[in-house]
Motif scaffolding. Structure first.
Motif, PDB file in Angstrom:
ATOM      1  N   ALA A  89      56.349 -14.849  24.115  1.00 48.41           N
ATOM      2  CA  ALA A  89      57.354 -15.911  24.271  1.00 48.41           C
ATOM      3  C   ALA A  89      56.962 -17.135  23.457  1.00 48.41           C
ATOM      4  O   ALA A  89      55.782 -17.396  23.235  1.00 48.41           O
ATOM      5  CB  ALA A  89      57.480 -16.277  25.746  1.00 48.41           C
ATOM      6  N   PRO A  90      57.954 -17.886  23.008  1.00 47.36           N
ATOM      7  CA  PRO A  90      57.661 -19.095  22.232  1.00 47.36           C
ATOM      8  C   PRO A  90      56.850 -20.085  23.064  1.00 47.36           C
ATOM      9  O   PRO A  90      57.234 -20.444  24.161  1.00 47.36           O
ATOM     10  CB  PRO A  90      59.035 -19.668  21.885  1.00 47.36           C
ATOM     11  N   GLU A  91      55.721 -20.505  22.528  1.00 40.71           N
ATOM     12  CA  GLU A  91      54.830 -21.382  23.269  1.00 40.71           C
ATOM     13  C   GLU A  91      55.231 -22.849  23.198  1.00 40.71           C
ATOM     14  O   GLU A  91      54.639 -23.682  23.862  1.00 40.71           O
ATOM     15  CB  GLU A  91      53.395 -21.193  22.779  1.00 40.71           C
ATOM     16  N   TYR A  92      56.232 -23.180  22.402  1.00 43.50           N
ATOM     17  CA  TYR A  92      56.637 -24.564  22.290  1.00 43.50           C
ATOM     18  C   TYR A  92      57.589 -24.989  23.402  1.00 43.50           C
ATOM     19  O   TYR A  92      57.913 -26.153  23.537  1.00 43.50           O
ATOM     20  CB  TYR A  92      57.274 -24.838  20.924  1.00 43.50           C
ATOM     21  N   ASN A  93      58.069 -24.049  24.206  1.00 42.81           N
ATOM     22  CA  ASN A  93      58.961 -24.368  25.324  1.00 42.81           C
ATOM     23  C   ASN A  93      58.364 -23.882  26.635  1.00 42.81           C
ATOM     24  O   ASN A  93      57.812 -22.788  26.695  1.00 42.81           O
ATOM     25  CB  ASN A  93      60.320 -23.683  25.153  1.00 42.81           C
ATOM     26  N   PRO A  94      58.506 -24.681  27.687  1.00 40.37           N
ATOM     27  CA  PRO A  94      58.051 -24.210  28.998  1.00 40.37           C
ATOM     28  C   PRO A  94      59.002 -23.153  29.549  1.00 40.37           C
ATOM     29  O   PRO A  94      60.136 -23.029  29.093  1.00 40.37           O
ATOM     30  CB  PRO A  94      58.087 -25.474  29.855  1.00 40.37           C
ATOM     31  N   HIS A  95      58.511 -22.392  30.510  1.00 33.91           N
ATOM     32  CA  HIS A  95      59.308 -21.362  31.172  1.00 33.91           C
ATOM     33  C   HIS A  95      59.226 -21.567  32.672  1.00 33.91           C
ATOM     34  O   HIS A  95      58.179 -21.922  33.193  1.00 33.91           O
ATOM     35  CB  HIS A  95      58.761 -19.959  30.871  1.00 33.91           C
ATOM     36  N   LEU A  96      60.314 -21.297  33.351  1.00 37.89           N
ATOM     37  CA  LEU A  96      60.318 -21.201  34.800  1.00 37.89           C
ATOM     38  C   LEU A  96      60.207 -19.711  35.086  1.00 37.89           C
ATOM     39  O   LEU A  96      60.993 -18.919  34.561  1.00 37.89           O
ATOM     40  CB  LEU A  96      61.614 -21.779  35.368  1.00 37.89           C
ATOM     41  N   VAL A  97      59.231 -19.309  35.885  1.00 38.05           N
ATOM     42  CA  VAL A  97      58.908 -17.901  36.054  1.00 38.05           C
ATOM     43  C   VAL A  97      58.990 -17.503  37.519  1.00 38.05           C
ATOM     44  O   VAL A  97      58.388 -18.132  38.387  1.00 38.05           O
ATOM     45  CB  VAL A  97      57.491 -17.605  35.513  1.00 38.05           C
ATOM     46  N   GLY A  98      59.760 -16.438  37.784  1.00 39.89           N
ATOM     47  CA  GLY A  98      59.877 -15.881  39.125  1.00 39.89           C
ATOM     48  C   GLY A  98      59.590 -14.394  39.099  1.00 39.89           C
ATOM     49  O   GLY A  98      59.126 -13.856  38.088  1.00 39.89           O
ATOM     50  N   TYR A  99      59.901 -13.712  40.198  1.00 36.33           N
ATOM     51  CA  TYR A  99      59.653 -12.282  40.304  1.00 36.33           C
ATOM     52  C   TYR A  99      60.602 -11.516  39.378  1.00 36.33           C
ATOM     53  O   TYR A  99      61.815 -11.472  39.612  1.00 36.33           O
ATOM     54  CB  TYR A  99      59.828 -11.814  41.756  1.00 36.33           C
ATOM     55  N   GLY A 118      63.556 -21.690  42.619  1.00 38.13           N
ATOM     56  CA  GLY A 118      62.150 -21.504  42.963  1.00 38.13           C
ATOM     57  C   GLY A 118      61.387 -21.136  41.702  1.00 38.13           C
ATOM     58  O   GLY A 118      61.784 -21.484  40.601  1.00 38.13           O
ATOM     59  N   GLY A 119      60.295 -20.409  41.854  1.00 35.89           N
ATOM     60  CA  GLY A 119      59.494 -20.001  40.709  1.00 35.89           C
ATOM     61  C   GLY A 119      58.427 -21.027  40.370  1.00 35.89           C
ATOM     62  O   GLY A 119      58.283 -22.052  41.033  1.00 35.89           O
ATOM     63  N   ASP A 120      57.669 -20.722  39.330  1.00 39.07           N
ATOM     64  CA  ASP A 120      56.589 -21.581  38.851  1.00 39.07           C
ATOM     65  C   ASP A 120      56.904 -22.028  37.440  1.00 39.07           C
ATOM     66  O   ASP A 120      57.348 -21.225  36.615  1.00 39.07           O
ATOM     67  CB  ASP A 120      55.250 -20.828  38.843  1.00 39.07           C
ATOM     68  N   LEU A 121      56.611 -23.280  37.141  1.00 40.40           N
ATOM     69  CA  LEU A 121      56.830 -23.810  35.807  1.00 40.40           C
ATOM     70  C   LEU A 121      55.576 -23.570  34.974  1.00 40.40           C
ATOM     71  O   LEU A 121      54.499 -24.040  35.317  1.00 40.40           O
ATOM     72  CB  LEU A 121      57.148 -25.304  35.887  1.00 40.40           C
ATOM     73  N   HIS A 122      55.716 -22.784  33.899  1.00 37.78           N
ATOM     74  CA  HIS A 122      54.606 -22.487  32.993  1.00 37.78           C
ATOM     75  C   HIS A 122      54.777 -23.357  31.751  1.00 37.78           C
ATOM     76  O   HIS A 122      55.821 -23.318  31.109  1.00 37.78           O
ATOM     77  CB  HIS A 122      54.620 -21.019  32.585  1.00 37.78           C
ATOM     78  N   LEU A 123      53.746 -24.092  31.428  1.00 40.72           N
ATOM     79  CA  LEU A 123      53.798 -24.995  30.293  1.00 40.72           C
ATOM     80  C   LEU A 123      53.033 -24.440  29.102  1.00 40.72           C
ATOM     81  O   LEU A 123      51.930 -23.948  29.247  1.00 40.72           O
ATOM     82  CB  LEU A 123      53.216 -26.352  30.675  1.00 40.72           C
ATOM     83  N   LYS A 124      53.614 -24.521  27.958  1.00 35.50           N
ATOM     84  CA  LYS A 124      53.067 -24.180  26.643  1.00 35.50           C
ATOM     85  C   LYS A 124      52.297 -22.884  26.541  1.00 35.50           C
ATOM     86  O   LYS A 124      52.805 -21.920  26.047  1.00 35.50           O
ATOM     87  CB  LYS A 124      52.236 -25.348  26.121  1.00 35.50           C
ATOM     88  N   ASP A 125      51.034 -22.816  26.958  1.00 40.09           N
ATOM     89  CA  ASP A 125      50.203 -21.648  26.705  1.00 40.09           C
ATOM     90  C   ASP A 125      50.358 -20.619  27.813  1.00 40.09           C
ATOM     91  O   ASP A 125      49.766 -20.735  28.871  1.00 40.09           O
ATOM     92  CB  ASP A 125      48.742 -22.070  26.568  1.00 40.09           C
ATOM     93  N   HIS A 126      51.146 -19.584  27.578  1.00 38.91           N
ATOM     94  CA  HIS A 126      51.421 -18.558  28.590  1.00 38.91           C
ATOM     95  C   HIS A 126      50.193 -17.725  28.914  1.00 38.91           C
ATOM     96  O   HIS A 126      50.068 -17.184  29.984  1.00 38.91           O
ATOM     97  CB  HIS A 126      52.539 -17.621  28.121  1.00 38.91           C
ATOM     98  N   ARG A 127      49.276 -17.622  27.976  1.00 37.88           N
ATOM     99  CA  ARG A 127      48.108 -16.794  28.215  1.00 37.88           C
ATOM    100  C   ARG A 127      47.186 -17.383  29.280  1.00 37.88           C
ATOM    101  O   ARG A 127      46.515 -16.657  29.989  1.00 37.88           O
ATOM    102  CB  ARG A 127      47.335 -16.562  26.926  1.00 37.88           C
ATOM    103  N   THR A 128      47.143 -18.697  29.397  1.00 39.01           N
ATOM    104  CA  THR A 128      46.294 -19.308  30.415  1.00 39.01           C
ATOM    105  C   THR A 128      47.065 -19.598  31.696  1.00 39.01           C
ATOM    106  O   THR A 128      46.499 -20.069  32.657  1.00 39.01           O
ATOM    107  CB  THR A 128      45.661 -20.621  29.909  1.00 39.01           C
ATOM    108  N   MET A 129      48.358 -19.321  31.666  1.00 37.97           N
ATOM    109  CA  MET A 129      49.204 -19.432  32.861  1.00 37.97           C
ATOM    110  C   MET A 129      49.108 -20.797  33.530  1.00 37.97           C
ATOM    111  O   MET A 129      48.940 -20.908  34.730  1.00 37.97           O
ATOM    112  CB  MET A 129      48.865 -18.322  33.861  1.00 37.97           C
ATOM    113  N   LYS A 130      49.176 -21.844  32.739  1.00 35.79           N
ATOM    114  CA  LYS A 130      49.185 -23.185  33.318  1.00 35.79           C
ATOM    115  C   LYS A 130      50.498 -23.363  34.063  1.00 35.79           C
ATOM    116  O   LYS A 130      51.564 -23.168  33.511  1.00 35.79           O
ATOM    117  CB  LYS A 130      49.057 -24.240  32.220  1.00 35.79           C
ATOM    118  N   THR A 131      50.415 -23.721  35.322  1.00 35.01           N
ATOM    119  CA  THR A 131      51.631 -23.874  36.116  1.00 35.01           C
ATOM    120  C   THR A 131      51.669 -25.239  36.758  1.00 35.01           C
ATOM    121  O   THR A 131      50.661 -25.866  37.026  1.00 35.01           O
ATOM    122  CB  THR A 131      51.732 -22.803  37.219  1.00 35.01           C
TER     123      THR A 131
END
Length: 133
Positions: A89-99, A118-131
């Protein structure tokens, strides 16, 4: 699962007391809905009519526009498929992530969507799963 490990899991999962009293297997089941939501169900929760962009067996994606802003909703048939998509996924945009779903937009729009989805907001680096919860 040993009594000590079950206690540690229960302490970490405050608020899931029913799962703790029934053992670790119920803990995992309590964290996800019985059936994943479809693009249409997610869109209905936020008040948009989805415009389907991708309609594949393993993934569906739609564009939505509401008073909150513009965003994309994506659903997946498997966790492995979602994980693979998140890795690219593009790392320049955050994602809201759910099941088995994600929403892609600006952080401001996703924070508004989070109130209803609901869900978790993931910012920039998806590999480190910053939420941000």
């Amino acid at each position: 699962m040993t009594t000590f490990r079950r206690l540690v899991v229960c302490v970490m999962a405050v608020g899931l007391s029913a799962a703790c009293s029934s053992g670790g297997a119920r803990l995992a089941a309590a964290q996800k809905p019985a059936k994943p939501l479809s693009v249409e169900q997610l869109a209905a929760k936020v008040g948009c009519t989805p415009r389907i962009q991708v309609n594949a067996t393993d993934m569906r994606q739609a564009y939505c526009k509401t008073v909150d802003g513009e965003f994309f909703l994506t659903t997946f048939s498997t966790q492995a498929g979602k994980d693979a998509w998140m890795d690219t996924a593009p790392e320049y945009n955050p994602h809201l992530v759910g099941y088995l779903w994600t929403a892609l937009s600006s952080r401001q729009v996703l924070e508004l969507l989070k109130e209803r989805l609901g869900g978790d907001l993931h910012l920039k680096d998806h590999r480190t799963m910053k939420t941000i919860n």
